[in-house]
Design an enzyme around this catalytic site. Structure first.
Site, short mmCIF file in Angstrom:
data_model
loop_
_atom_site.label_atom_id
_atom_site.label_comp_id
_atom_site.label_asym_id
_atom_site.label_seq_id
_atom_site.Cartn_x
_atom_site.Cartn_y
_atom_site.Cartn_z
N ASP A 1 35.54 43.26 46.13
CA ASP A 1 35.13 44.66 45.78
C ASP A 1 35.49 45.53 46.76
O ASP A 1 35.46 46.74 46.83
CB ASP A 1 33.71 44.74 45.41
CG ASP A 1 33.46 44.50 44.08
OD1 ASP A 1 33.92 44.81 43.07
OD2 ASP A 1 32.24 43.84 43.89
C1 BGC Z 1 29.59 44.74 48.56
C2 BGC Z 1 30.16 44.00 47.77
C3 BGC Z 1 29.66 44.13 46.18
C4 BGC Z 1 30.09 45.74 45.86
C5 BGC Z 1 29.69 46.21 44.66
C6 BGC Z 1 29.99 46.27 48.29
O1 BGC Z 1 29.42 47.13 48.92
O2 BGC Z 1 29.97 44.67 49.74
O3 BGC Z 1 29.52 42.52 47.79
O4 BGC Z 1 30.29 43.44 45.36
O5 BGC Z 1 29.67 46.44 46.77
O6 BGC Z 1 28.21 46.45 44.59
C1 NOJ Z 2 29.51 40.61 45.12
C2 NOJ Z 2 29.90 40.89 43.69
O1 NOJ Z 2 29.00 40.70 42.96
C3 NOJ Z 2 31.06 40.41 43.25
O2 NOJ Z 2 31.33 40.75 42.11
C4 NOJ Z 2 32.24 40.54 44.36
O3 NOJ Z 2 33.28 39.56 43.59
C5 NOJ Z 2 31.86 40.03 45.64
N1 NOJ Z 2 30.65 40.71 46.07
C6 NOJ Z 2 33.00 40.14 46.75
O4 NOJ Z 2 33.35 41.59 46.84
#
Ligand code: BGC
Ligand code: NOJ
Length: 826
Positions: A484
């Site tokens: 993400d």
């Molecule tokens: C986090 C991710 C997460 C994304 C969506 C980001 O700040 O680092 O792990 O999947 O937010 O909530």
């Molecule tokens: C947490 C999120 O829930 C997941 O969808 C994502 O793939 C990982 N973070 C990596 O960013």
């Protein structure tokens, strides 16, 4: 250093000090009513949706940590204490918290008085049962005051935490006998209420927080408890709570058992009130209370819960040379998979329950670790998820569990999302052999008039990738892929812009994201998942479509080798300028973990030795004693063209943190490539039971995975690299649970459901003599013995089923009976 121990026979983790390095929690409930409960009884409850139906209030990021929960207070002659130590924090003579499968038992002793509190959500029940057993272990009679406590949330947790101008005037309760009802907004638009009951007469109560606690006091010194007496306060606005007050006298050796219930009730609109049109119709609540109003009924409810877990955990069981593996596979990993399946990423001690609903990619991946437990619920979930897809194969990134509708504020265009649906549907068919899921009519965008078969959903998923390729014929990266935080169309320089939803205006004209930025990770995920779609088409006799799909996979493999092989590993992406990301040529972030495992498992460039070269590079550059970091070197400054990833200080989260989720992909890949020793090394670096001895460093629960462990660079930003190396965060709700379950059970132990039967192809540490397993699969029971006389990692030399030799390594699916399987490696 440890703060407890595993009691495997009871399937419990026993915490022996209330001062754990972080609150160590458990989940109660698996169906509609859920509670989070910490080892000091902090936490909260909700019904189905942690945002829209929050039952009790909880303040995240509180000071001190974990204040607020369901508390019992005891005042014996001015000595005030809680069985779980907090919030009063009077030193106890003994303390123990047992987190088990769907229940938690907290026991405290003070001055010869023992208080044992059991918390659980019974099967098919919308409430938390709390049984408190008080025992006078001293030689003298004891008289003390007991108070219960819960603070109501005014239902919508988001609104509850910010709309004070309204909410301080709406709170309403009713008290009837020993039951306190919470009925805010019930008179008008809500058809649900909550209650907190006690199965005995009370000596008083409080329902107004300020009367009970005192405006300038806290949970640790509530004025009613200090005074030893309730106020019989009646909330009218402000903050409604529920507290029972009871005076108790116990003779030496005497015990008293009390049963409290925190319940949730929904009523049909025309039956909401009694005849006066005002008083709550309590029929349902009283019925619920009646189900658990004696210790015998509570014991029966606990027995039922244990039986349900015996059944769930009876599907797959292993006995290996390593008891830590056994406790992960047989107990805790499967347990965590149930929790992630139920809650996705919504409510934990790191997820506030209001930020996110169910994630499209997250929930599809959760199915992989859960599907063998309750396939019917997995099927229902897959259909719910697929219903939020669009006709072109794109999909909403998240949806709310209560409404099951996609979240428009987050929208779609995450490039990896559609592929995970192919994987979850395949996993469902492989587990159950139920191909009929492909014929289910499933809506697009929740609109039944646009419904198509699930097979068609898979097709649009597959072609969503094929139809959205960039200049190197690799998939467009869009807003983000699995990571993400790689946001190649963002170019954000303004505080507050969400990296996940903000698109730089320069890409608006192109349809919302760069048509140059490409994701190698999605390319390899495509070559990994695509063959499942091909196999499905072949099974259905759709050979032409199967060939077309296979051609697309082959073309993708070629594109990867043409443009995304960096010599020793695979690139991560091309950014919006067409520059390489995750290459030796980069100054930082030269190698990323995500594309590598899927490339290895789909044999991309295998004939050129890409698999072993890649594994060697990973071992050299990404591995640490606490797991594999996501990328290396960590980014030390903000790269506007990459987005959120470089906003994290090095060593944390997606910027070179140990992201345990994708460690599993490498574990699988190492096992796939025949490197059983390597696979097991990576597995044991992060598996919770293996981190137990370093709980002081690891911080989070030693019985469940967290999303992230501080990488070797953690602390580098403040000139102290390694400072928080090994420190876990974001425990419980992570795709790590499902993927590590897959890694250990299907790739290392090698018991892998396949379309045609149960495949057994272990890839284990060479020193193991073998292992045994029992597996229920499609109506039959298999007793599997794996022998490793020649101490190899991988390679099935012979396989017999019920004494008869089978060619290959797939056990044909029997419809019933118990079958003895002997697998010899060599
Ligand atoms: C986090 C991710 C997460 C994304 C969506 C980001 O700040 O680092 O792990 O999947 O937010 O909530
Ligand atoms: C947490 C999120 O829930 C997941 O969808 C994502 O793939 C990982 N973070 C990596 O960013």
């Amino acid at each position: 250093m440890k703060f407890g121990y595993f009691d495997d026979a009871k399937r419990e983790y026993v915490i022996t000090s209330p001062r754990t390095p972080y609150p160590w929690i458990n989940y109660l409930g698996t169906q509609g009513f859920f509670s989070l409960i910490s080892n000091t009884a902090g936490g909260y409850s909700f019904y189905k949706d942690a945002r829209l139906r929050r039952i009790t209030r909880y303040r995240y990021n509180n000071v001190p940590i974990d204040m607020g929960g369901r508390y019992f207070y005891i005042n014996e002659n001015g000595t005030v204490w809680n069985p779980g130590w907090s919030p009063v924090k009077t030193e106890l003579d003994s303390y123990e918290c047992r987190h088990g499968m769907g229940y938690t038992i907290i026991t405290g002793k003070k001055n010869g008085l023992k208080a044992e509190a059991t918390f659980f959500v019974p099967q098919d029940y919308d409430g938390e049962v709390q049984q408190l057993v008080l025992t006078n272990e001293s030689d003298a009679q004891k008289t003390f005051s007991l108070f219960s406590f819960a603070e109501w949330c005014l239902w919508d947790a988001q609104d509850d935490s910010n709309n004070f101008q309204r909410n301080f005037s709406t709170g309403r309760v009713e008290v009837s006998g020993s039951v306190i009802y919470h009925k805010t907004e019930y008179r008008d638009r809500r058809n649900h209420y909550a209650f907190y009951s006690l199965n005995e007469a009370i000596d008083g109560y409080d329902t107004d927080r300020d009367s009970f606690i005192g405006l300038y006091n806290g949970f640790g010194d509530p004025q009613a408890v200090l005074a030893g007496e309730a106020n019989n306060s009646f909330a009218d606005g402000w903050a409604p709570i529920a507290s029972h007050y009871k005076k108790i006298t116990l003779a030496p050796g005497e015990s008293k058992t009390l049963v409290f219930i925190l319940g949730y009730v929904e009523m049909p609109v025309d039956q909401k009130f009694e005849a006066d049109g005002k008083t709550i119709n309590k029929v349902k609540a009283l019925d619920m209370i009646g189900k658990y109003d004696t210790p015998a009924k509570v014991a029966a409810g606990m027995a039922e819960l244990r039986a349900a877990w015996d059944k769930l955990l009876g599907i797959l069981n292993v006995t290996t040379p390593d008891d830590k593996v056994d406790r992960m596979v047989n107990i805790w990993n499967q347990y965590q998979c149930m929790v992630t399946f139920n809650l996705s990423r919504s409510a934990s001690y790191f997820e506030s329950g209001i930020g996110r609903g169910m994630g499209f990619r997250d929930s599809n991946q959760d199915i992989l670790g859960f599907v063998h437990q309750i396939p019917d619920r997995a099927k229902e979930r897959i259909i719910d998820i697929a219903s939020t897809q669009f006709p072109d194969g794109g999909c909403y990134h998240q949806y709310q569990p209560l409404t099951k509708k996609g979240n428009a504020d987050i929208g779609g265009d995450f490039s990896d999302d559609p592929l995970w649906l192919i994987l979850s549907v395949s996993a469902y068919i492989k587990e159950t052999g139920d191909w009929s899921i492909l014929d289910e009519m499933v809506p697009y965008d929740n609109d039944m008039s646009k419904a198509q078969t699930m097979l068609e959903h898979l097709k649009v998923s597959f072609y969503h990738i094929v139809n959205n390729l960039g200049p190197h014929k690799l998939p467009l990266a869009m807003r983000a892929d699995w990571n993400d935080c790689i946001n190649l169309s963002c170019y954000s320089d303004t505080p507050g812009e969400s990296f996940q939803t903000y698109t730089n205006p320069k890409f608006k004209a192109e349809g919302g994201y760069s048509k140059v930025a490409e994701s190698v990770m999605v390319a390899t995920l495509f070559t990994y998942t695509g063959p499942n779609y091909v196999a499905i088409l072949k099974h259905l006799g759709k050979d032409d479509e199967a060939k077309a799909a296979q051609d697309a996979i082959d073309a993708m493999k070629k594109a990867i080798m043409d443009s995304a092989w960096d010599g020793d590993w695979f690139l991560r992406a091309y950014d919006a300028n067409g520059e390489k990301m995750g290459s030796k040529e980069c100054e930082e972030g030269q190698i990323f973990i995500e594309p590598q495992g899927f490339a290895i498992m789909s044999d991309v460039g295998k004939e050129q030795g890409t698999d072993l070269k890649t594994l060697a590079a990973i071992d050299e550059r990404l591995n640490t004693k606490f797991g594999l970091v996501l990328n290396n070197p960590a980014y030390s400054k903000y790269y506007i063209q990459y987005g959120e990833i470089s906003t994290y200080p090095g060593g944390y989260k997606e910027n070179a943190g140990i992201f345990t989720h994708n460690n599993a992909w490498i574990i699988c890949a190492a096992a796939y490539a025949g490197q059983g020793d390597l696979a097991f090394k990576y597995y044991s670096e992060i598996a919770p039971a293996f981190t137990e001895d370093t709980s002081d460093i690891h911080k989070t629960e030693p019985y469940v995975y967290g999303q992230m462990i501080g990488g070797k660079d953690a602390g580098s930003d403040i000139g102290r690299p390694g400072k928080n190396f090994g420190q876990g965060k974001n425990s419980w709700l992570t795709g790590t649970a499902a993927w590590n379950m897959v890694a250990i059970s299907q790739y290392i132990l090698g018991i892998m459901p396949d379309f045609d039967g149960l495949k057994v192809d272990p890839s284990i540490p060479a020193e193991w003599d073998g292992f045994t397993a029992t597996r229920k699969f499609r109506g039959a029971d298999y007793n599997i013995t794996v022998k490793n006389p020649n101490h190899v990692c991988k390679g099935v030399k012979s396989l017999t089923v019920d004494g008869k030799a089978v060619t290959g390594n797939v056990i044909p699916a029997f419809a019933s009976g118990t079958h003895e399987v002997i697998v010899t490696l060599g």
